[in-house]
Design a protein around this motif. Structure first.
Motif, PDB file in Angstrom:
ATOM      1  N   ARG A  62     -27.921  26.038  25.612  1.00 52.93           N
ATOM      2  CA  ARG A  62     -28.619  24.777  25.822  1.00 52.93           C
ATOM      3  C   ARG A  62     -27.949  23.931  26.914  1.00 52.93           C
ATOM      4  NH1 ARG A  62     -32.006  25.253  21.553  1.00 52.93           N
ATOM      5  NH2 ARG A  62     -31.128  25.490  19.497  1.00 52.93           N
ATOM      6  N   GLY A  63     -27.048  24.504  27.651  1.00 58.56           N
ATOM      7  CA  GLY A  63     -26.385  23.764  28.718  1.00 58.56           C
ATOM      8  C   GLY A  63     -25.058  23.185  28.249  1.00 58.56           C
ATOM      9  N   ASP A  64     -24.500  22.289  29.043  1.00 54.76           N
ATOM     10  CA  ASP A  64     -23.203  21.714  28.682  1.00 54.76           C
ATOM     11  C   ASP A  64     -23.363  20.718  27.533  1.00 54.76           C
ATOM     12  OD1 ASP A  64     -23.999  19.237  29.693  1.00 54.76           O
ATOM     13  OD2 ASP A  64     -23.060  19.574  31.627  1.00 54.76           O
ATOM     14  N   LEU A  65     -22.252  20.231  27.039  1.00 58.43           N
ATOM     15  CA  LEU A  65     -22.265  19.375  25.858  1.00 58.43           C
ATOM     16  C   LEU A  65     -22.997  18.055  26.071  1.00 58.43           C
ATOM     17  CD1 LEU A  65     -18.622  19.967  24.622  1.00 58.43           C
ATOM     18  CD2 LEU A  65     -20.729  20.965  23.734  1.00 58.43           C
ATOM     19  N   SER A  66     -23.100  17.598  27.305  1.00 57.93           N
ATOM     20  CA  SER A  66     -23.797  16.333  27.560  1.00 57.93           C
ATOM     21  C   SER A  66     -25.277  16.426  27.181  1.00 57.93           C
ATOM     22  CB  SER A  66     -23.640  15.911  29.013  1.00 57.93           C
ATOM     23  OG  SER A  66     -24.277  16.843  29.867  1.00 57.93           O
ATOM     24  N   VAL A  67     -25.836  17.626  27.204  1.00 58.76           N
ATOM     25  CA  VAL A  67     -27.241  17.823  26.843  1.00 58.76           C
ATOM     26  C   VAL A  67     -27.455  17.543  25.353  1.00 58.76           C
ATOM     27  CG1 VAL A  67     -29.083  19.559  26.706  1.00 58.76           C
ATOM     28  CG2 VAL A  67     -27.581  19.485  28.687  1.00 58.76           C
ATOM     29  N   MET A  68     -26.424  17.747  24.540  1.00 54.88           N
ATOM     30  CA  MET A  68     -26.535  17.532  23.104  1.00 54.88           C
ATOM     31  C   MET A  68     -26.520  16.049  22.730  1.00 54.88           C
ATOM     32  SD  MET A  68     -24.117  20.583  21.617  1.00 54.88           S
ATOM     33  CE  MET A  68     -24.198  19.931  19.971  1.00 54.88           C
ATOM     34  N   ARG A  69     -26.051  15.199  23.620  1.00 54.19           N
ATOM     35  CA  ARG A  69     -25.974  13.770  23.292  1.00 54.19           C
ATOM     36  C   ARG A  69     -27.357  13.149  23.134  1.00 54.19           C
ATOM     37  NH1 ARG A  69     -22.170  10.140  23.758  1.00 54.19           N
ATOM     38  NH2 ARG A  69     -23.484   8.695  24.893  1.00 54.19           N
ATOM     39  N   CYS A  70     -27.458  12.214  22.228  1.00 59.25           N
ATOM     40  CA  CYS A  70     -28.694  11.476  21.986  1.00 59.25           C
ATOM     41  C   CYS A  70     -29.041  10.650  23.223  1.00 59.25           C
ATOM     42  CB  CYS A  70     -28.517  10.567  20.770  1.00 59.25           C
ATOM     43  SG  CYS A  70     -29.951   9.580  20.370  1.00 59.25           S
ATOM     44  N   LYS A  71     -30.268  10.764  23.669  1.00 59.55           N
ATOM     45  CA  LYS A  71     -30.698  10.031  24.867  1.00 59.55           C
ATOM     46  C   LYS A  71     -30.760   8.532  24.614  1.00 59.55           C
ATOM     47  CE  LYS A  71     -31.389  13.827  27.132  1.00 59.55           C
ATOM     48  NZ  LYS A  71     -30.231  14.648  26.946  1.00 59.55           N
ATOM     49  N   LEU A  72     -30.834   8.114  23.346  1.00 63.92           N
ATOM     50  CA  LEU A  72     -30.876   6.696  22.998  1.00 63.92           C
ATOM     51  C   LEU A  72     -29.481   6.067  22.949  1.00 63.92           C
ATOM     52  CD1 LEU A  72     -33.470   6.959  20.091  1.00 63.92           C
ATOM     53  CD2 LEU A  72     -33.922   6.324  22.462  1.00 63.92           C
ATOM     54  N   ALA A  73     -28.449   6.894  22.971  1.00 59.91           N
ATOM     55  CA  ALA A  73     -27.074   6.390  22.868  1.00 59.91           C
ATOM     56  C   ALA A  73     -26.626   5.774  24.188  1.00 59.91           C
ATOM     57  CB  ALA A  73     -26.129   7.524  22.489  1.00 59.91           C
ATOM     58  N   ALA A  74     -25.941   4.659  24.074  1.00 62.94           N
ATOM     59  CA  ALA A  74     -25.351   4.022  25.256  1.00 62.94           C
ATOM     60  C   ALA A  74     -24.169   4.872  25.724  1.00 62.94           C
ATOM     61  CB  ALA A  74     -24.874   2.610  24.904  1.00 62.94           C
ATOM     62  N   PRO A  75     -23.809   4.778  27.001  1.00 62.02           N
ATOM     63  CA  PRO A  75     -22.674   5.564  27.502  1.00 62.02           C
ATOM     64  C   PRO A  75     -21.372   5.315  26.727  1.00 62.02           C
ATOM     65  CG  PRO A  75     -23.887   4.619  29.319  1.00 62.02           C
ATOM     66  CD  PRO A  75     -24.472   4.037  28.063  1.00 62.02           C
ATOM     67  N   THR A  76     -21.235   4.138  26.132  1.00 63.78           N
ATOM     68  CA  THR A  76     -20.020   3.827  25.373  1.00 63.78           C
ATOM     69  C   THR A  76     -20.066   4.352  23.937  1.00 63.78           C
ATOM     70  OG1 THR A  76     -20.963   1.680  24.812  1.00 63.78           O
ATOM     71  CG2 THR A  76     -19.488   1.774  26.729  1.00 63.78           C
ATOM     72  N   ASP A  77     -21.264   4.798  23.482  1.00 64.12           N
ATOM     73  CA  ASP A  77     -21.401   5.323  22.126  1.00 64.12           C
ATOM     74  C   ASP A  77     -20.840   6.733  22.037  1.00 64.12           C
ATOM     75  OD1 ASP A  77     -22.678   3.008  21.380  1.00 64.12           O
ATOM     76  OD2 ASP A  77     -24.696   3.848  21.518  1.00 64.12           O
ATOM     77  N   GLU A  78     -20.106   6.983  20.973  1.00 62.17           N
ATOM     78  CA  GLU A  78     -19.513   8.298  20.765  1.00 62.17           C
ATOM     79  C   GLU A  78     -20.513   9.218  20.060  1.00 62.17           C
ATOM     80  OE1 GLU A  78     -14.968   9.576  19.669  1.00 62.17           O
ATOM     81  OE2 GLU A  78     -15.867   7.934  18.587  1.00 62.17           O
ATOM     82  N   THR A  79     -20.476  10.489  20.404  1.00 59.38           N
ATOM     83  CA  THR A  79     -21.240  11.521  19.717  1.00 59.38           C
ATOM     84  C   THR A  79     -20.278  12.198  18.747  1.00 59.38           C
ATOM     85  OG1 THR A  79     -22.689  11.880  21.601  1.00 59.38           O
ATOM     86  CG2 THR A  79     -22.494  13.680  20.038  1.00 59.38           C
ATOM     87  N   VAL A  80     -20.641  12.224  17.459  1.00 60.64           N
ATOM     88  CA  VAL A  80     -19.715  12.726  16.440  1.00 60.64           C
ATOM     89  C   VAL A  80     -20.442  13.657  15.476  1.00 60.64           C
ATOM     90  CG1 VAL A  80     -18.134  12.092  14.574  1.00 60.64           C
ATOM     91  CG2 VAL A  80     -18.402  10.570  16.534  1.00 60.64           C
ATOM     92  N   VAL A  81     -19.778  14.764  15.139  1.00 55.58           N
ATOM     93  CA  VAL A  81     -20.248  15.659  14.086  1.00 55.58           C
ATOM     94  C   VAL A  81     -19.076  15.913  13.150  1.00 55.58           C
ATOM     95  CG1 VAL A  81     -21.121  17.939  13.507  1.00 55.58           C
ATOM     96  CG2 VAL A  81     -21.956  16.785  15.542  1.00 55.58           C
ATOM     97  N   GLU A  82     -19.339  15.736  11.866  1.00 59.37           N
ATOM     98  CA  GLU A  82     -18.342  16.009  10.832  1.00 59.37           C
ATOM     99  C   GLU A  82     -18.984  16.981   9.848  1.00 59.37           C
ATOM    100  OE1 GLU A  82     -15.459  13.478   7.847  1.00 59.37           O
ATOM    101  OE2 GLU A  82     -17.359  12.608   8.477  1.00 59.37           O
TER     102      GLU A  82
END
Length: 131
Positions: A62-82
């Motif tokens: 699916r491409g690099d990890l940036s593709v997995m980020r939510c498009k609604l998230a601000a650049p300062t918002d962290e992407t987290v999976v636990e």
């Protein structure tokens, strides 16, 4: 492997979600099926689990990890999976996050095991190849 819990923050179209596999109808089931309409988030659940465990999406295509980020998230918002699961009588928690640094995305990662009621790191200084 028995899935216990998945917390997702800013992955694909999901801003915040928790799936507790240890409660309700999934608690006593050995095998279950994830179903839903196109676009309902089935692949996102699998991508989040694969990202937590391996640092890449399911299938890895699916491409690099940036593709997995939510498009609604601000650049300062962290992407987290636990992701918490049980295997061979032990309970593990894998945690990964993406955040923007000055020039690119920074991937943080950690894996822990449950000992005496507390999660403790498996590695003192977790390197990407260890996790």
């Amino acid at each position: 492997m028995k899935l216990l819990q998945l917390n997702i923050h800013n992955i694909a179209s999901i801003e915040d979600a928790t799936i507790d596999f240890s409660q309700g109808p999934l608690a006593d089931t050995e095998v279950f099926l994830i179903t839903g309409k196109t676009g309902s988030g089935k692949s996102t659940i699998l991508d989040a689990i694969c990202y937590a465990l391996y640092g890449k999406s399911s299938g890895g295509n699916r491409g690099d990890l940036s593709v997995m980020r939510c498009k609604l998230a601000a650049p300062t918002d962290e992407t987290v999976v636990e992701f918490t699961f049980e295997t061979n009588g032990k309970c593990y928690r894998f945690l990964r996050s993406l955040r923007y640094g000055r020039k690119n995305l920074i991937d943080s990662h950690n894996c822990m095991v449950l000992q005496d009621g507390n999660y403790v790191p498996l590695f003192e200084n977790p390197k990407l190849k260890n996790v």
